[in-house]
Design a protein around this motif. Structure first.
Motif, PDB file in Angstrom:
ATOM      1  N   GLY A 129     -23.547 -31.582-125.112  1.00 43.79           N
ATOM      2  CA  GLY A 129     -24.405 -30.335-125.015  1.00 43.79           C
ATOM      3  C   GLY A 129     -24.056 -29.654-126.457  1.00 43.79           C
ATOM      4  N   ASP A 130     -23.635 -28.415-126.459  1.00 47.53           N
ATOM      5  CA  ASP A 130     -23.135 -27.456-127.394  1.00 47.53           C
ATOM      6  C   ASP A 130     -21.818 -27.304-127.562  1.00 47.53           C
ATOM      7  OD1 ASP A 130     -26.025 -27.273-128.148  1.00 47.53           O
ATOM      8  OD2 ASP A 130     -25.923 -25.188-126.654  1.00 47.53           O
ATOM      9  N   PHE A 131     -21.004 -28.196-126.705  1.00 50.46           N
ATOM     10  CA  PHE A 131     -19.644 -28.228-126.803  1.00 50.46           C
ATOM     11  C   PHE A 131     -18.849 -29.480-127.383  1.00 50.46           C
ATOM     12  CE2 PHE A 131     -21.080 -24.826-123.879  1.00 50.46           C
ATOM     13  CZ  PHE A 131     -20.213 -23.731-124.433  1.00 50.46           C
ATOM     14  N   ARG A 132     -17.600 -29.296-127.659  1.00 60.40           N
ATOM     15  CA  ARG A 132     -16.585 -30.352-127.922  1.00 60.40           C
ATOM     16  C   ARG A 132     -15.804 -30.294-126.760  1.00 60.40           C
ATOM     17  NH1 ARG A 132     -16.509 -35.032-130.879  1.00 60.40           N
ATOM     18  NH2 ARG A 132     -13.950 -35.456-131.566  1.00 60.40           N
ATOM     19  N   LEU A 133     -15.945 -31.378-125.926  1.00 59.79           N
ATOM     20  CA  LEU A 133     -14.973 -31.516-124.844  1.00 59.79           C
ATOM     21  C   LEU A 133     -13.820 -32.436-125.032  1.00 59.79           C
ATOM     22  CD1 LEU A 133     -17.822 -30.964-123.557  1.00 59.79           C
ATOM     23  CD2 LEU A 133     -17.466 -32.568-121.828  1.00 59.79           C
ATOM     24  N   ALA A 134     -12.712 -31.902-124.428  1.00 63.80           N
ATOM     25  CA  ALA A 134     -11.303 -32.545-124.833  1.00 63.80           C
ATOM     26  C   ALA A 134     -11.203 -33.921-124.014  1.00 63.80           C
ATOM     27  CB  ALA A 134     -10.296 -31.875-125.024  1.00 63.80           C
ATOM     28  N   ALA A 135     -10.466 -34.971-124.573  1.00 61.54           N
ATOM     29  CA  ALA A 135     -10.059 -35.993-123.485  1.00 61.54           C
ATOM     30  C   ALA A 135      -9.652 -35.443-122.412  1.00 61.54           C
ATOM     31  CB  ALA A 135      -9.408 -36.881-124.418  1.00 61.54           C
ATOM     32  N   GLY A 136      -9.756 -35.940-120.987  1.00 56.06           N
ATOM     33  CA  GLY A 136      -9.318 -35.627-120.036  1.00 56.06           C
ATOM     34  C   GLY A 136      -9.860 -34.245-119.349  1.00 56.06           C
ATOM     35  N   ASP A 137     -11.002 -33.568-119.975  1.00 59.19           N
ATOM     36  CA  ASP A 137     -11.347 -32.551-119.359  1.00 59.19           C
ATOM     37  C   ASP A 137     -12.051 -32.937-117.959  1.00 59.19           C
ATOM     38  OD1 ASP A 137     -10.442 -30.562-121.322  1.00 59.19           O
ATOM     39  OD2 ASP A 137     -12.399 -30.402-122.054  1.00 59.19           O
ATOM     40  N   ALA A 138     -12.188 -31.999-117.106  1.00 61.68           N
ATOM     41  CA  ALA A 138     -12.635 -32.231-115.747  1.00 61.68           C
ATOM     42  C   ALA A 138     -14.153 -31.908-115.823  1.00 61.68           C
ATOM     43  CB  ALA A 138     -12.209 -31.472-114.695  1.00 61.68           C
ATOM     44  N   VAL A 139     -15.335 -32.978-115.851  1.00 62.84           N
ATOM     45  CA  VAL A 139     -16.435 -32.742-115.981  1.00 62.84           C
ATOM     46  C   VAL A 139     -17.156 -33.069-114.773  1.00 62.84           C
ATOM     47  CG1 VAL A 139     -18.708 -33.852-117.211  1.00 62.84           C
ATOM     48  CG2 VAL A 139     -16.401 -33.437-118.527  1.00 62.84           C
ATOM     49  N   VAL A 140     -18.380 -32.104-114.169  1.00 60.14           N
ATOM     50  CA  VAL A 140     -18.788 -32.340-112.939  1.00 60.14           C
ATOM     51  C   VAL A 140     -20.565 -32.449-113.427  1.00 60.14           C
ATOM     52  CG1 VAL A 140     -19.697 -31.289-110.947  1.00 60.14           C
ATOM     53  CG2 VAL A 140     -17.315 -30.725-111.817  1.00 60.14           C
ATOM     54  N   PRO A 141     -21.054 -33.678-113.081  1.00 64.04           N
ATOM     55  CA  PRO A 141     -22.439 -33.917-113.343  1.00 64.04           C
ATOM     56  C   PRO A 141     -23.400 -33.287-112.405  1.00 64.04           C
ATOM     57  CG  PRO A 141     -21.284 -36.075-113.626  1.00 64.04           C
ATOM     58  CD  PRO A 141     -20.367 -34.905-112.842  1.00 64.04           C
ATOM     59  N   SER A 142     -24.128 -32.224-112.687  1.00 63.57           N
ATOM     60  CA  SER A 142     -25.201 -31.752-111.483  1.00 63.57           C
ATOM     61  C   SER A 142     -26.571 -32.542-111.291  1.00 63.57           C
ATOM     62  CB  SER A 142     -25.148 -30.182-111.722  1.00 63.57           C
ATOM     63  OG  SER A 142     -25.936 -29.590-110.642  1.00 63.57           O
ATOM     64  N   ILE A 143     -26.524 -33.031-110.217  1.00 59.40           N
ATOM     65  CA  ILE A 143     -27.942 -33.546-109.849  1.00 59.40           C
ATOM     66  C   ILE A 143     -29.254 -32.682-109.670  1.00 59.40           C
ATOM     67  CG2 ILE A 143     -29.164 -34.942-108.117  1.00 59.40           C
ATOM     68  CD1 ILE A 143     -26.808 -36.780-107.626  1.00 59.40           C
ATOM     69  N   ALA A 144     -28.700 -31.544-108.936  1.00 60.69           N
ATOM     70  CA  ALA A 144     -29.464 -30.621-108.699  1.00 60.69           C
ATOM     71  C   ALA A 144     -30.034 -29.758-109.890  1.00 60.69           C
ATOM     72  CB  ALA A 144     -29.027 -29.587-107.774  1.00 60.69           C
ATOM     73  N   ALA A 145     -29.087 -29.536-110.835  1.00 57.22           N
ATOM     74  CA  ALA A 145     -29.510 -28.727-112.229  1.00 57.22           C
ATOM     75  C   ALA A 145     -30.166 -29.781-112.764  1.00 57.22           C
ATOM     76  CB  ALA A 145     -28.149 -28.358-112.751  1.00 57.22           C
ATOM     77  N   ALA A 146     -29.891 -30.965-112.830  1.00 58.76           N
ATOM     78  CA  ALA A 146     -30.687 -31.739-113.711  1.00 58.76           C
ATOM     79  C   ALA A 146     -32.248 -31.946-113.382  1.00 58.76           C
ATOM     80  CB  ALA A 146     -30.077 -33.126-113.675  1.00 58.76           C
TER      81      ALA A 146
END
Length: 462
Positions: free
Chosen positions: A314-331
Protein backbone atom coordinates in the motif's frame (compact mmCIF):
# COMPACT_ATOMS: atom_id res chain seq x y z
CA UNK A 1 15.66 -18.88 14.23
CA UNK A 2 17.57 -15.79 13.09
CA UNK A 3 15.66 -12.61 12.24
CA UNK A 4 17.06 -9.88 9.98
CA UNK A 5 17.56 -6.37 11.33
CA UNK A 6 14.83 -3.94 10.28
CA UNK A 7 14.09 -0.26 10.25
CA UNK A 8 11.93 1.16 13.05
CA UNK A 9 8.29 0.41 12.29
CA UNK A 10 5.89 3.22 11.52
CA UNK A 11 3.41 1.38 13.72
CA UNK A 12 5.25 2.58 16.81
CA UNK A 13 4.79 6.24 15.87
CA UNK A 14 1.33 6.33 14.30
CA UNK A 15 -1.72 7.34 16.34
CA UNK A 16 -3.91 4.39 15.39
CA UNK A 17 -7.62 4.09 16.04
CA UNK A 18 -9.11 1.00 17.69
CA UNK A 19 -10.64 -1.53 15.33
CA UNK A 20 -12.95 -3.21 17.83
CA UNK A 21 -15.68 -0.62 18.24
CA UNK A 22 -19.47 -0.68 18.25
CA UNK A 23 -19.37 0.51 14.61
CA UNK A 24 -17.18 -2.45 13.64
CA UNK A 25 -19.54 -4.88 15.38
CA UNK A 26 -22.68 -3.53 13.70
CA UNK A 27 -21.44 -1.90 10.46
CA UNK A 28 -18.00 -3.26 9.57
CA UNK A 29 -18.29 -2.24 5.91
CA UNK A 30 -18.45 1.42 6.88
CA UNK A 31 -15.33 1.02 9.05
CA UNK A 32 -13.42 -0.60 6.19
CA UNK A 33 -14.57 2.14 3.80
CA UNK A 34 -13.52 4.91 6.20
CA UNK A 35 -10.09 3.36 6.73
CA UNK A 36 -9.64 2.88 2.98
CA UNK A 37 -10.54 6.52 2.30
CA UNK A 38 -8.06 7.71 4.91
CA UNK A 39 -5.10 5.37 4.40
CA UNK A 40 -5.56 3.51 1.12
CA UNK A 41 -5.33 -0.28 0.79
CA UNK A 42 -3.40 -0.75 4.05
CA UNK A 43 -4.36 0.89 7.34
CA UNK A 44 -2.78 0.95 10.80
CA UNK A 45 -5.25 0.01 13.56
CA UNK A 46 -5.20 -0.83 17.25
CA UNK A 47 -6.29 -4.39 18.09
CA UNK A 48 -6.98 -4.68 21.82
CA UNK A 49 -4.07 -2.37 22.62
CA UNK A 50 -1.63 -3.79 20.05
CA UNK A 51 -0.98 -1.96 16.74
CA UNK A 52 -1.36 -4.02 13.54
CA UNK A 53 -1.60 -3.39 9.81
CA UNK A 54 -5.07 -4.13 8.39
CA UNK A 55 -4.90 -5.00 4.68
CA UNK A 56 -8.01 -3.70 2.90
CA UNK A 57 -7.26 -3.89 -0.83
CA UNK A 58 -8.20 -6.97 -2.84
CA UNK A 59 -4.90 -7.03 -4.73
CA UNK A 60 -2.88 -6.45 -1.58
CA UNK A 61 -4.72 -9.17 0.38
CA UNK A 62 -4.19 -11.62 -2.46
CA UNK A 63 -0.48 -10.72 -2.58
CA UNK A 64 -0.08 -11.37 1.15
CA UNK A 65 -1.92 -14.69 0.96
CA UNK A 66 -0.07 -16.02 -2.08
CA UNK A 67 3.59 -15.20 -1.36
CA UNK A 68 4.71 -17.43 1.49
CA UNK A 69 8.36 -16.47 0.94
CA UNK A 70 7.66 -12.91 2.15
CA UNK A 71 4.62 -13.29 4.41
CA UNK A 72 5.17 -15.71 7.30
CA UNK A 73 2.62 -17.15 9.74
CA UNK A 74 4.79 -18.52 12.55
CA UNK A 75 4.28 -16.23 15.55
CA UNK A 76 8.03 -16.35 16.23
CA UNK A 77 8.33 -13.74 13.47
CA UNK A 78 6.23 -11.22 15.43
CA UNK A 79 8.65 -8.59 16.62
CA UNK A 80 6.36 -7.12 19.28
CA UNK A 81 6.00 -10.57 20.84
CA UNK A 82 9.75 -11.22 20.76
CA UNK A 83 10.33 -7.86 22.44
CA UNK A 84 7.84 -8.61 25.22
CA UNK A 85 5.45 -5.84 24.17
CA UNK A 86 2.35 -8.04 23.83
CA UNK A 87 0.47 -8.32 27.15
CA UNK A 88 0.32 -11.84 28.56
CA UNK A 89 -3.47 -11.58 28.75
CA UNK A 90 -3.91 -10.29 25.19
CA UNK A 91 -7.14 -12.05 24.13
CA UNK A 92 -5.90 -13.54 20.84
CA UNK A 93 -2.54 -14.75 22.10
CA UNK A 94 -3.65 -18.27 23.18
CA UNK A 95 -4.66 -19.12 19.61
CA UNK A 96 -1.14 -18.35 18.36
CA UNK A 97 0.73 -20.29 21.02
CA UNK A 98 0.07 -23.74 19.59
CA UNK A 99 1.79 -25.01 16.44
CA UNK A 100 -0.50 -26.43 13.77
CA UNK A 101 -1.20 -26.10 10.07
CA UNK A 102 -2.72 -22.62 10.32
CA UNK A 103 0.42 -21.06 11.83
CA UNK A 104 3.22 -23.04 10.20
CA UNK A 105 5.58 -22.00 7.41
CA UNK A 106 7.64 -23.46 4.58
CA UNK A 107 8.57 -27.17 4.59
CA UNK A 108 6.88 -27.93 7.89
CA UNK A 109 3.67 -26.42 6.59
CA UNK A 110 3.92 -28.30 3.28
CA UNK A 111 4.41 -31.64 5.03
CA UNK A 112 1.53 -31.09 7.46
CA UNK A 113 -0.79 -29.85 4.73
CA UNK A 114 -0.03 -32.87 2.54
CA UNK A 115 -0.96 -35.16 5.43
CA UNK A 116 -4.22 -33.31 6.15
CA UNK A 117 -5.21 -33.22 2.47
CA UNK A 118 -4.53 -36.95 2.11
CA UNK A 119 -6.65 -37.76 5.17
CA UNK A 120 -9.50 -35.45 4.09
CA UNK A 121 -9.53 -36.61 0.47
CA UNK A 122 -12.14 -39.42 0.66
CA UNK A 123 -14.54 -37.17 2.59
CA UNK A 124 -14.41 -34.56 -0.19
CA UNK A 125 -14.31 -36.89 -3.21
CA UNK A 126 -17.76 -37.15 -4.78
CA UNK A 127 -16.92 -40.68 -5.98
CA UNK A 128 -15.81 -42.01 -2.58
CA UNK A 129 -18.23 -43.89 -0.26
CA UNK A 130 -16.94 -41.89 2.74
CA UNK A 131 -18.16 -38.72 1.03
CA UNK A 132 -21.59 -40.19 0.31
CA UNK A 133 -21.98 -41.48 3.85
CA UNK A 134 -21.00 -38.17 5.41
CA UNK A 135 -23.27 -36.18 3.08
CA UNK A 136 -26.19 -38.52 3.84
CA UNK A 137 -25.51 -38.19 7.58
CA UNK A 138 -25.46 -34.39 7.36
CA UNK A 139 -28.76 -34.46 5.47
CA UNK A 140 -30.34 -36.72 8.12
CA UNK A 141 -29.00 -34.57 10.96
CA UNK A 142 -30.41 -31.43 9.32
CA UNK A 143 -33.85 -33.05 9.02
CA UNK A 144 -33.61 -34.24 12.61
CA UNK A 145 -32.74 -30.78 13.96
CA UNK A 146 -35.58 -29.12 12.02
CA UNK A 147 -38.06 -31.73 13.25
CA UNK A 148 -36.76 -31.36 16.79
CA UNK A 149 -37.25 -27.58 17.04
CA UNK A 150 -40.68 -27.91 15.35
CA UNK A 151 -41.67 -30.43 18.07
CA UNK A 152 -44.66 -31.77 16.16
CA UNK A 153 -46.16 -28.34 15.49
CA UNK A 154 -46.94 -26.52 12.27
CA UNK A 155 -45.01 -23.36 13.12
CA UNK A 156 -43.59 -21.12 15.78
CA UNK A 157 -40.39 -19.38 16.79
CA UNK A 158 -36.83 -20.69 16.74
CA UNK A 159 -33.30 -19.44 17.14
CA UNK A 160 -31.72 -20.81 13.96
CA UNK A 161 -28.28 -20.12 15.37
CA UNK A 162 -28.49 -22.08 18.62
CA UNK A 163 -31.07 -24.66 17.51
CA UNK A 164 -29.71 -25.46 14.07
CA UNK A 165 -26.62 -23.73 12.64
CA UNK A 166 -24.34 -24.31 15.63
CA UNK A 167 -25.53 -27.85 16.24
CA UNK A 168 -25.28 -29.22 12.70
CA UNK A 169 -21.52 -28.63 12.21
CA UNK A 170 -20.92 -30.20 15.63
CA UNK A 171 -22.77 -33.32 14.56
CA UNK A 172 -20.85 -33.46 11.28
CA UNK A 173 -17.49 -32.93 12.98
CA UNK A 174 -18.30 -35.57 15.60
CA UNK A 175 -18.90 -38.06 12.81
CA UNK A 176 -15.89 -36.95 10.76
CA UNK A 177 -13.47 -37.16 13.68
CA UNK A 178 -14.99 -40.21 15.37
CA UNK A 179 -15.65 -38.35 18.63
CA UNK A 180 -17.94 -39.76 21.30
CA UNK A 181 -20.96 -37.44 21.26
CA UNK A 182 -20.59 -36.10 24.81
CA UNK A 183 -16.94 -35.24 24.30
CA UNK A 184 -17.78 -33.64 20.96
CA UNK A 185 -20.27 -31.34 22.69
CA UNK A 186 -17.60 -30.10 25.08
CA UNK A 187 -15.10 -29.62 22.28
CA UNK A 188 -17.51 -27.54 20.24
CA UNK A 189 -18.30 -25.21 23.13
CA UNK A 190 -14.61 -24.73 23.83
CA UNK A 191 -13.97 -23.86 20.19
CA UNK A 192 -16.55 -21.09 20.54
CA UNK A 193 -14.82 -19.76 23.67
CA UNK A 194 -11.41 -19.81 21.98
CA UNK A 195 -12.50 -17.89 18.87
CA UNK A 196 -14.32 -15.31 20.98
CA UNK A 197 -11.00 -14.53 22.67
CA UNK A 198 -12.56 -13.99 26.11
CA UNK A 199 -10.97 -14.43 29.54
CA UNK A 200 -11.37 -18.21 29.43
CA UNK A 201 -9.86 -18.55 25.92
CA UNK A 202 -6.53 -19.95 27.16
CA UNK A 203 -8.22 -22.62 29.28
CA UNK A 204 -10.50 -23.50 26.35
CA UNK A 205 -7.50 -23.97 24.05
CA UNK A 206 -5.89 -26.27 26.60
CA UNK A 207 -9.03 -28.40 26.90
CA UNK A 208 -9.45 -28.55 23.12
CA UNK A 209 -5.90 -29.74 22.49
CA UNK A 210 -6.14 -32.27 25.33
CA UNK A 211 -9.42 -33.66 23.97
CA UNK A 212 -8.20 -34.02 20.39
CA UNK A 213 -4.90 -35.56 21.52
CA UNK A 214 -6.79 -38.08 23.67
CA UNK A 215 -8.96 -38.90 20.67
CA UNK A 216 -5.88 -39.55 18.50
CA UNK A 217 -4.43 -41.87 21.17
CA UNK A 218 -7.75 -43.73 21.43
CA UNK A 219 -8.02 -44.16 17.65
CA UNK A 220 -4.52 -45.60 17.50
CA UNK A 221 -5.85 -48.51 19.58
CA UNK A 222 -9.40 -48.44 18.18
CA UNK A 223 -9.22 -47.43 14.49
CA UNK A 224 -12.29 -46.57 12.44
CA UNK A 225 -13.21 -45.11 9.07
CA UNK A 226 -12.76 -41.51 10.19
CA UNK A 227 -10.41 -38.57 9.73
CA UNK A 228 -8.48 -39.23 12.93
CA UNK A 229 -7.65 -42.79 11.92
CA UNK A 230 -6.60 -41.66 8.45
CA UNK A 231 -4.28 -39.03 9.92
CA UNK A 232 -2.65 -41.79 11.96
CA UNK A 233 -2.02 -43.75 8.75
CA UNK A 234 -0.26 -41.07 6.67
CA UNK A 235 3.42 -41.37 5.74
CA UNK A 236 5.68 -40.05 7.05
CA UNK A 237 3.76 -40.61 10.29
CA UNK A 238 2.55 -37.82 12.54
CA UNK A 239 2.78 -38.11 16.30
CA UNK A 240 -0.38 -38.32 18.41
CA UNK A 241 0.42 -34.83 19.68
CA UNK A 242 0.70 -33.44 16.13
CA UNK A 243 -2.58 -35.03 15.14
CA UNK A 244 -4.23 -33.58 18.21
CA UNK A 245 -3.10 -30.10 17.15
CA UNK A 246 -4.31 -30.54 13.57
CA UNK A 247 -7.70 -31.80 14.75
CA UNK A 248 -7.88 -28.84 17.11
CA UNK A 249 -7.28 -26.43 14.21
CA UNK A 250 -9.77 -28.14 11.90
CA UNK A 251 -12.57 -28.32 14.44
CA UNK A 252 -12.26 -24.65 15.36
CA UNK A 253 -12.20 -23.41 11.77
CA UNK A 254 -14.85 -25.79 10.47
CA UNK A 255 -17.31 -25.19 13.28
CA UNK A 256 -16.95 -21.41 13.12
CA UNK A 257 -17.00 -21.03 9.36
CA UNK A 258 -19.82 -23.47 8.74
CA UNK A 259 -22.21 -22.30 11.45
CA UNK A 260 -21.95 -18.65 10.46
CA UNK A 261 -22.03 -19.43 6.75
CA UNK A 262 -25.40 -21.14 7.32
CA UNK A 263 -26.96 -18.23 9.21
CA UNK A 264 -25.39 -15.59 6.95
CA UNK A 265 -26.85 -17.37 3.90
CA UNK A 266 -30.35 -17.57 5.36
CA UNK A 267 -30.16 -13.94 6.50
CA UNK A 268 -29.09 -12.83 3.02
CA UNK A 269 -32.35 -14.22 1.65
CA UNK A 270 -34.69 -13.12 4.45
CA UNK A 271 -33.31 -9.57 4.62
CA UNK A 272 -33.82 -8.89 0.91
CA UNK A 273 -36.78 -7.35 -0.85
CA UNK A 274 -39.23 -9.72 -2.50
CA UNK A 275 -37.57 -9.44 -5.92
CA UNK A 276 -34.12 -10.00 -4.44
CA UNK A 277 -35.35 -13.05 -2.53
CA UNK A 278 -36.82 -14.54 -5.70
CA UNK A 279 -33.57 -13.94 -7.57
CA UNK A 280 -31.46 -15.53 -4.86
CA UNK A 281 -33.69 -18.58 -4.61
CA UNK A 282 -34.05 -19.03 -8.38
CA UNK A 283 -30.69 -20.69 -8.84
CA UNK A 284 -28.96 -23.61 -7.13
CA UNK A 285 -28.31 -23.35 -3.40
CA UNK A 286 -24.60 -23.58 -4.20
CA UNK A 287 -24.77 -20.23 -6.01
CA UNK A 288 -26.62 -18.59 -3.12
CA UNK A 289 -23.93 -19.79 -0.71
CA UNK A 290 -21.19 -18.67 -3.08
CA UNK A 291 -22.74 -15.20 -3.27
CA UNK A 292 -22.85 -15.01 0.52
CA UNK A 293 -19.17 -15.94 0.66
CA UNK A 294 -18.63 -12.67 -1.20
CA UNK A 295 -21.22 -10.41 0.43
CA UNK A 296 -21.02 -11.69 4.00
CA UNK A 297 -18.06 -14.06 4.54
CA UNK A 298 -18.10 -15.65 8.00
CA UNK A 299 -14.29 -15.46 8.33
CA UNK A 300 -13.80 -11.72 7.85
CA UNK A 301 -10.18 -11.17 8.93
CA UNK A 302 -7.56 -13.88 8.66
CA UNK A 303 -4.86 -14.75 11.17
CA UNK A 304 -1.67 -12.73 11.32
CA UNK A 305 1.05 -12.65 8.72
CA UNK A 306 4.51 -11.19 9.37
CA UNK A 307 6.84 -9.79 6.68
CA UNK A 308 10.16 -11.63 6.72
CA UNK A 309 11.94 -8.41 5.73
CA UNK A 310 11.07 -4.71 5.43
CA UNK A 311 8.41 -4.55 2.72
CA UNK A 312 6.36 -1.94 0.86
CA UNK A 313 2.61 -2.58 0.91
CA UNK A 314 0.00 0.00 0.00
CA UNK A 315 1.30 3.44 0.94
CA UNK A 316 3.44 2.25 3.86
CA UNK A 317 6.79 0.68 4.54
CA UNK A 318 6.18 -2.32 6.79
CA UNK A 319 9.02 -3.40 9.05
CA UNK A 320 10.07 -7.03 9.35
CA UNK A 321 8.02 -8.70 12.06
CA UNK A 322 5.11 -6.27 12.01
CA UNK A 323 1.71 -7.91 12.54
CA UNK A 324 -0.41 -7.87 9.38
CA UNK A 325 -4.11 -8.84 9.24
CA UNK A 326 -5.46 -9.62 5.74
CA UNK A 327 -9.16 -8.68 5.63
CA UNK A 328 -11.33 -10.84 3.39
CA UNK A 329 -14.42 -8.73 4.05
CA UNK A 330 -12.62 -5.48 3.24
CA UNK A 331 -11.08 -6.99 0.10
CA UNK A 332 -14.53 -8.04 -1.12
CA UNK A 333 -15.70 -4.46 -0.59
CA UNK A 334 -12.79 -3.04 -2.58
CA UNK A 335 -14.08 -1.25 -5.72
CA UNK A 336 -11.33 -3.10 -7.61
CA UNK A 337 -13.10 -6.38 -6.80
CA UNK A 338 -16.81 -5.47 -6.76
CA UNK A 339 -18.61 -5.90 -10.07
CA UNK A 340 -21.62 -3.88 -11.28
CA UNK A 341 -24.92 -5.52 -10.45
CA UNK A 342 -23.36 -8.12 -8.16
CA UNK A 343 -25.89 -7.35 -5.43
CA UNK A 344 -28.65 -8.68 -7.67
CA UNK A 345 -26.81 -11.51 -9.37
CA UNK A 346 -27.92 -15.08 -8.73
CA UNK A 347 -24.63 -16.39 -10.15
CA UNK A 348 -21.57 -14.82 -8.60
CA UNK A 349 -17.86 -14.73 -9.30
CA UNK A 350 -15.83 -17.53 -7.74
CA UNK A 351 -12.75 -15.33 -7.50
CA UNK A 352 -13.53 -14.56 -3.87
CA UNK A 353 -11.16 -15.05 -0.94
CA UNK A 354 -13.59 -16.54 1.57
CA UNK A 355 -11.54 -19.74 1.80
CA UNK A 356 -8.25 -17.87 1.57
CA UNK A 357 -5.78 -18.20 -1.30
CA UNK A 358 -2.31 -19.51 -1.97
CA UNK A 359 -0.53 -22.15 0.12
CA UNK A 360 -2.77 -21.61 3.17
CA UNK A 361 -6.10 -21.89 1.33
CA UNK A 362 -8.57 -23.91 3.41
CA UNK A 363 -8.00 -27.63 2.71
CA UNK A 364 -11.55 -28.53 3.80
CA UNK A 365 -13.51 -26.03 1.72
CA UNK A 366 -15.35 -28.72 -0.28
CA UNK A 367 -16.52 -30.41 2.90
CA UNK A 368 -17.55 -27.12 4.48
CA UNK A 369 -19.53 -26.05 1.41
CA UNK A 370 -21.32 -29.41 1.38
CA UNK A 371 -22.50 -28.92 4.96
CA UNK A 372 -23.60 -25.32 4.35
CA UNK A 373 -25.48 -26.02 1.13
CA UNK A 374 -27.20 -29.06 2.66
CA UNK A 375 -28.26 -27.05 5.71
CA UNK A 376 -29.56 -24.05 3.77
CA UNK A 377 -31.32 -26.23 1.21
CA UNK A 378 -33.07 -28.26 3.92
CA UNK A 379 -34.25 -25.15 5.77
CA UNK A 380 -35.87 -23.56 2.72
CA UNK A 381 -37.22 -26.90 1.51
CA UNK A 382 -39.00 -27.68 4.78
CA UNK A 383 -39.80 -24.24 6.26
CA UNK A 384 -41.19 -20.87 5.30
CA UNK A 385 -39.10 -18.39 7.30
CA UNK A 386 -39.47 -14.77 8.39
CA UNK A 387 -37.08 -12.63 10.41
CA UNK A 388 -37.96 -12.44 14.09
CA UNK A 389 -36.33 -9.01 14.47
CA UNK A 390 -35.70 -6.06 12.16
CA UNK A 391 -32.35 -6.42 10.41
CA UNK A 392 -30.83 -3.50 12.30
CA UNK A 393 -31.70 -5.10 15.65
CA UNK A 394 -30.10 -8.49 15.04
CA UNK A 395 -27.28 -9.13 17.56
CA UNK A 396 -23.85 -9.59 15.98
CA UNK A 397 -20.88 -11.15 17.73
CA UNK A 398 -17.99 -8.86 18.54
CA UNK A 399 -15.03 -10.72 17.06
CA UNK A 400 -11.93 -9.69 15.15
CA UNK A 401 -11.87 -12.72 12.89
CA UNK A 402 -15.44 -14.02 12.61
CA UNK A 403 -18.70 -12.28 11.68
CA UNK A 404 -21.88 -14.01 12.65
CA UNK A 405 -25.01 -13.60 14.70
CA UNK A 406 -25.12 -14.26 18.44
CA UNK A 407 -28.67 -15.44 17.92
CA UNK A 408 -30.94 -15.62 14.89
CA UNK A 409 -34.62 -15.50 15.87
CA UNK A 410 -37.05 -16.45 13.10
CA UNK A 411 -40.71 -17.23 12.76
CA UNK A 412 -41.20 -20.45 10.81
CA UNK A 413 -44.07 -22.38 9.30
CA UNK A 414 -43.54 -26.01 8.37
CA UNK A 415 -44.37 -27.00 4.83
CA UNK A 416 -45.26 -30.55 5.92
CA UNK A 417 -47.47 -31.67 8.78
CA UNK A 418 -45.36 -32.98 11.68
CA UNK A 419 -46.25 -36.33 13.28
CA UNK A 420 -44.15 -37.46 16.29
CA UNK A 421 -42.54 -40.90 16.14
CA UNK A 422 -40.82 -42.98 18.76
CA UNK A 423 -37.22 -42.13 17.91
CA UNK A 424 -35.12 -40.54 15.16
CA UNK A 425 -33.90 -43.87 13.82
CA UNK A 426 -37.41 -45.37 13.52
CA UNK A 427 -38.81 -45.96 10.05
CA UNK A 428 -41.83 -43.86 9.20
CA UNK A 429 -44.96 -45.85 8.40
CA UNK A 430 -46.21 -45.58 4.83
CA UNK A 431 -48.72 -42.70 4.82
CA UNK A 432 -52.24 -43.32 3.70
CA UNK A 433 -54.37 -40.80 1.81
CA UNK A 434 -53.97 -37.43 3.48
CA UNK A 435 -54.49 -33.80 2.51
CA UNK A 436 -50.78 -33.02 3.05
CA UNK A 437 -47.50 -34.93 3.39
CA UNK A 438 -46.40 -36.38 6.69
CA UNK A 439 -42.91 -35.81 8.11
CA UNK A 440 -41.61 -37.81 11.11
CA UNK A 441 -40.51 -35.88 14.19
CA UNK A 442 -38.25 -37.46 16.78
CA UNK A 443 -39.65 -37.69 20.26
CA UNK A 444 -37.16 -36.90 23.04
CA UNK A 445 -34.91 -39.95 22.53
CA UNK A 446 -32.04 -41.57 24.33
CA UNK A 447 -29.71 -39.05 22.72
CA UNK A 448 -31.10 -36.44 25.17
CA UNK A 449 -28.42 -37.82 27.47
CA UNK A 450 -26.07 -35.81 25.25
CA UNK A 451 -25.39 -32.30 26.54
CA UNK A 452 -26.18 -30.98 23.07
CA UNK A 453 -29.65 -32.51 22.94
CA UNK A 454 -30.44 -31.50 26.51
CA UNK A 455 -29.49 -27.94 25.55
CA UNK A 456 -31.65 -28.04 22.41
CA UNK A 457 -34.57 -29.41 24.40
CA UNK A 458 -34.26 -26.58 26.93
CA UNK A 459 -34.38 -24.01 24.13
CA UNK A 460 -37.45 -25.66 22.64
CA UNK A 461 -39.28 -25.62 25.94
CA UNK A 462 -38.20 -22.02 26.52
Amino acid sequence: MQFPPSEPSELASLAVEPLMTRDFETRPATVYARLRARYGPVAPVDLHGVPVWLVLGFGEVREVLRDESVWKKDVQHWRWLREGRVPADWPHLPGYQVSHLLVQDDQRHKATRAAVEEALAPFQDADAPQSWELANAVSRHADELIAFFADGGDGGWADLGAQFARALPLMAVNRLFGFPVEQGDDVFMDSWRMVDGGPDAAAAVGRLVAATTELAAYKRQNPGDDLTTRLLAVEPPLTVEQIGLELYAIIVIMSELVSHAITNSVLEVLAGEAGTRDGLMAGPVEELVNRVHIASPPWVNLTFRFPAADTDLGDFRLAAGDAVVPSIAAAHGDPMFATPGSQEASVSSRAHLAWGAGPHQCPGRGLADMIVTTAVGKLFERCDLELGLPVDQLPWRSSTHVRGLKSFPVRYRMRTRQVPVAAPAAEAAAPGPAPEPVAPVPAEPERLRSALWRFLASLRRG
